[in-house]
Structures are given as C-alpha cells and as structure tokens.
Design a protein around this motif. Structure first.
Motif, PDB file in Angstrom:
ATOM      1  N   LEU A  62      -5.872   3.304   9.643  1.00 24.28           N
ATOM      2  CA  LEU A  62      -4.743   2.249   8.993  1.00 24.28           C
ATOM      3  C   LEU A  62      -4.704   1.358  10.060  1.00 24.28           C
ATOM      4  N   VAL A  66      -6.551  -2.037  10.031  1.00 25.42           N
ATOM      5  CA  VAL A  66      -5.149  -3.208   8.396  1.00 25.42           C
ATOM      6  C   VAL A  66      -5.801  -4.383   9.346  1.00 25.42           C
ATOM      7  N   ALA A 141       3.323  -4.903   5.091  1.00 21.51           N
ATOM      8  CA  ALA A 141       1.936  -4.256   6.038  1.00 21.51           C
ATOM      9  C   ALA A 141       2.753  -2.715   6.388  1.00 21.51           C
ATOM     10  N   ASP A 144       2.637  -1.300   2.698  1.00 21.83           N
ATOM     11  CA  ASP A 144       1.609  -0.962   2.285  1.00 21.83           C
ATOM     12  C   ASP A 144       0.330   0.665   2.641  1.00 21.83           C
ATOM     13  N   ALA A 145       0.966   0.226   4.059  1.00 25.11           N
ATOM     14  CA  ALA A 145       0.197   1.647   5.063  1.00 25.11           C
ATOM     15  C   ALA A 145       0.759   2.551   4.714  1.00 25.11           C
ATOM     16  N   ASP A 148      -0.377   3.681   1.037  1.00 20.68           N
ATOM     17  CA  ASP A 148      -1.732   4.377   1.260  1.00 20.68           C
ATOM     18  C   ASP A 148      -1.930   5.716   2.169  1.00 20.68           C
ATOM     19  N   ARG A 199      -3.363   1.035  -1.569  1.00 17.48           N
ATOM     20  CA  ARG A 199      -3.274  -0.670  -1.234  1.00 17.48           C
ATOM     21  C   ARG A 199      -3.797  -1.712  -0.555  1.00 17.48           C
ATOM     22  N   THR A 200      -3.909  -0.902   1.013  1.00 20.66           N
ATOM     23  CA  THR A 200      -4.495  -1.595   2.745  1.00 20.66           C
ATOM     24  C   THR A 200      -5.940  -2.135   1.833  1.00 20.66           C
ATOM     25  N   THR A 201      -6.975  -2.876   2.075  1.00 23.23           N
ATOM     26  CA  THR A 201      -8.336  -3.034   1.794  1.00 23.23           C
ATOM     27  C   THR A 201      -9.083  -2.178   2.606  1.00 23.23           C
ATOM     28  N   HIS A 202      -8.501  -1.592   3.697  1.00 20.92           N
ATOM     29  CA  HIS A 202      -9.147  -0.191   4.337  1.00 20.92           C
ATOM     30  C   HIS A 202      -9.069   1.081   2.997  1.00 20.92           C
TER      31      HIS A 202
END
Length: 226
Positions: A62, A66, A141, A144-145, A148, A199-202
């Motif tokens: 991430l 991210v 940030a 969220d990381a 995930d 939650r993260t796009t990745h």
C-alpha cells in the motif's frame, strides 16, 4: 536460516530509530523483544508473527500504491506492531484492542515517542476493534491503510485462506462448535454486507474480488445444513 522473528526484529529496530531516536539501541531492542514475546505467546494460532508479517507486507504494498509518505507508512507499521499485542481469545469483544491500545500508549511514551505519534497509534489500534473509520478521524491515509492491511487476509489465496480458517478455529477451540459457527458467520456477514470492504483504492481494486469469494465460500460452509 534466520527465523521470521529475527527478521521482524530487524524491521522494528529500523522503525524504532525513527520513532524514538533518542532512546538508543538497548531500549529499541528491549521494546522489540517485548513485542515479539507478545506475538509469540503459546496460545496464539492466527494472531501470531505470521499475521504481523502479512500485515506489514500489505502495508509495504500500500505504501507504494496509495501512496503513503514515509511518515505515514511508519505510523501504519507501528499500529501493526501494537494492534494485537494483547490477545486473549476468551476476552470480551473489544477488550483486546483496548488493552493493546493502552500498551501502545504506555510503551511508546516510555520510549520517548512524540505525543502526536502516540495518539495516532492509539487511534489506529482502537480502530481495529470495529474496522470502522470515522469521517473526522485522522490521519485518514494511515487509518485506511491499517484497516485494509489488517483485512488483507480475507483476500488471501485459497490455500492461505483455508489455513487462516483453521487457525481461527484453533484459537477459539474453547468455544462449542455451534456457537463458533454462528458467531463466525455473524462476523463474516457483517463484512460481506459492506458496500466496500477495503477503503484504499488499491485494496478495493486488487483485493475485493477474491475477498468476496472467500467470504462467500466460508459462509456457505458455516451455514450448510442450518
């Protein structure tokens, strides 16, 4: 061949030098040893150094995707180290996370980490009790990381996910089978019912499909015949 705990200790020492530069190697090493003692308790089956390693690997992934700044990545890794430091399978829901958050605050203050660091780590550890991130939480940030990375295991390849299922059952061996099945199913349904698991796009793009497949498969097994 070096053991996994030794490799983890090397990672901790690098991060500890950034978290508390004035503490010195003896105190960094002492704290790392205390952390590993927690993560290698005999009663653990899933919440072991394997989970810690997998969470750190997910955070590494991430960090570049991210992306996370070096400071954000450091905070996220520190949350990972402390988030399951206290783990008693017989404890009430949320108790382990609150105990771990208290240990994180006490230990990091003892090392001399900045108050801002301590506050973020405490918030991150507490978040893992519910895996709900409040809109006004911060820094988002980092949280969220952590969110995930802790849930990466839901998207693990089939063989690893099967092993994870066995490990969780072994960790809660004191729970009768019917109670375990209903409780585990309730936890998994809550995740499966979310519009967005990661939650993260990745994480959302790369991990969701396999996670939903794993969740559906385990839920089918848990509810078969009920």
């Amino acid at each position: 061949m070096r053991t996994d705990p030794e490799l983890l200790l090397d990672r901790w020492l690098l991060d500890a030098a950034e978290l508390a530069p004035h503490a010195g190697r003896d105190r960094w090493l002492g704290e790392g040893s205390r952390l590993l003692a927690g993560w290698t308790e005999a009663h653990r089956r899933y919440h072991t150094v394997q989970h810690l390693e997998e969470m750190l690997a997910a955070l590494d992934e991430l960090e570049g995707a991210v992306p996370l700044s070096p400071e954000e990545a450091l905070l996220a890794r520190t949350v990972a180290w402390y988030h399951d430091l206290a783990h008693d399978p017989r404890a009430a829901a949320g108790s382990n996370e609150h105990r771990s958050a208290t240990l994180a605050r006490d230990h990091l203050h003892h090392l001399g980490a900045d108050d801002v660091v301590v506050d973020v780590v405490e918030e991150g550890v507490l978040m893992t009790a519910t895996h709900e991130v409040a809109p006004d939480a911060g820094p988002l940030a980092v949280l969220d990381a952590v969110h995930d990375a802790d849930l990466w295991i839901l998207s693990a390849p089939p063989e690893r996910y099967a092993a994870y299922r066995r490990q969780v059952r072994e960790e809660y061996a004191h729970v009768p089978d019917d109670s375990f099945r209903s409780g585990r199913a309730a936890v998994l349904r809550a995740f499966a019912g979310r519009d967005r698991l990661y939650r993260t796009t990745h994480g959302h793009r790369r991990w969701t499909e396999r996670a939903r497949r794993n969740l559906a498969g385990e839920l089918a097994d848990l509810t078969d015949g009920q």
